[in-house]
Write an enzyme that holds these catalytic residues in place. Structure first.
Site, PDB file in Angstrom:
ATOM      1  N   GLY A 169     -49.261  -6.963   6.916  1.00 43.29           N
ATOM      2  CA  GLY A 169     -49.894  -6.897   5.380  1.00 43.29           C
ATOM      3  C   GLY A 169     -50.070  -7.806   4.515  1.00 43.29           C
ATOM      4  CB  CYS A 170     -52.482  -8.589   2.350  1.00 41.81           C
ATOM      5  SG  CYS A 170     -51.881  -7.429   0.807  1.00 41.81           S
ATOM      6  CE1 TYR A 171     -49.185  -8.366  -2.922  1.00 40.38           C
ATOM      7  CE2 TYR A 171     -48.985  -5.811  -2.660  1.00 40.38           C
ATOM      8  CZ  TYR A 171     -49.805  -6.984  -3.313  1.00 40.38           C
ATOM      9  OH  TYR A 171     -50.110  -6.173  -4.784  1.00 40.38           O
TER      10      TYR A 171
END
Length: 307
Positions: free
Chosen positions: A116-118
């Site tokens: 995921g990006c986060y």
């Protein structure tokens, strides 16, 4: 010998569109997509995915699970950009710089789950520090991150850029039920003993992330301070072109971090800020949520699998 066939399932979404744009002019691969009329046809999708060499799934979690389950050809390899398989034991986590040997595991894997990006920012900061014992596994980690509205996918882009877009507020915090899907991913791949506190938010700009993790040095192992944390990150990411550890600055030298600074790149920048008198450290990550946080990472993993 024919070039590898790469099928993008879900190439009309935010991530899929960007991956398609990054790959469409390449001559060393054959890019496969379905016409609009066939994109929701289960038979045509199953045929496409079973006849390709590598499938990139840019789908909602449920659809990604269905797509993966439809594969009967053992030669088909998969990169899943959804969160459906990020904590699954049978899938290799697609963060090449995360640990020694991870890039090799991705290169030889048949099933790769894109981070995921986060979590890319959080794990990028935490994994080396926990692995070195500088931050204890039971540390009460709190993560705050702000992303551009494209982090919401097509719905976010439409809400801000579509024909019915309305003036949006500059900043919105969400995930207030404390049940966001990212903490299990962050906990598992960083090595935390307990679920981290995660507070996500969106800004009124298209893309880019600033993620921060505050650290109290009194809760760290003896001798661990900002300098030691920084040196650990420097050593871990030495020679990695896509993860840059920024030099430590004198207190106050850096006035702000720009979430859009790395847009359009596959680079993530990590920084450590410290105040020795207060016994406090701030770990930060800046990355493009559509670059190293999504499409760029998928293409990086594809390159490893094609090598």
């Amino acid at each position: 010998m024919s070039s590898p066939h790469i099928f993008i399932d879900g190439d009309q979404g935010t991530t899929g569109l960007q991956i398609h744009g990054m790959l469409r002019d390449r001559r060393d691969i054959t890019l496969v997509t379905l016409p609009e009329a066939q994109r929701k046809d289960p038979q045509r999708r199953a045929e496409a995915i079973n006849s390709c060499d590598i499938a990139i799934l840019c789908l909602p979690d449920g659809a990604a699970r269905d797509a993966a389950a439809s594969i009967v050809n053992p030669r088909v390899r998969v990169i899943d950009a959804s969160s459906a398989h990020r904590t699954h034991a049978d899938w290799v986590y697609g963060f090449p710089e995360m640990a020694k040997g991870q890039a090799d595991r991705i290169a030889s894997a048949s099933r790769v789950s894109n981070p995921g990006c986060y979590p890319t920012g959080a794990i990028g900061l935490l994994r080396p520090l926990l692995g070195a014992g500088l931050i204890p596994a039971d540390y009460p980690v709190s993560i705050h991150a702000v992303s551009g509205y494209s982090g919401r996918g097509r719905a976010g882009v439409e809400a801000h850029e579509g024909p019915n877009a309305t003036k949006a507020s500059g900043y919105r915090l969400y995930g207030l039920e404390l049940a966001h899907k990212h903490p299990p991913e962050i906990q598992q791949h960083s090595g935390l003993a307990f679920r981290p506190m995660f507070v996500p938010s969106y800004g009124a700009y298209r893309q880019g992330i600033v993620l921060t993790i505050p650290i109290e040095t009194r809760l760290l192992t003896s001798g661990a301070n900002a300098g030691a944390l920084h040196q650990c990150l420097v050593d871990h990411y030495a020679g990695q072109p896509y993860v840059q550890v920024m030099p430590m600055q004198e207190p106050g030298a850096v006035k702000q971090l720009d979430p859009e600074a790395l847009n359009g790149t596959n680079v993530m920048q990590l920084s450590v800020f410290g105040n020795e008198a207060h016994g406090q450290v701030l770990l930060t990550a800046v990355l493009d949520n559509l670059g190293k946080g999504a499409s760029g990472a998928a293409v990086q993993n594809l390159e490893l699998m094609l090598a």
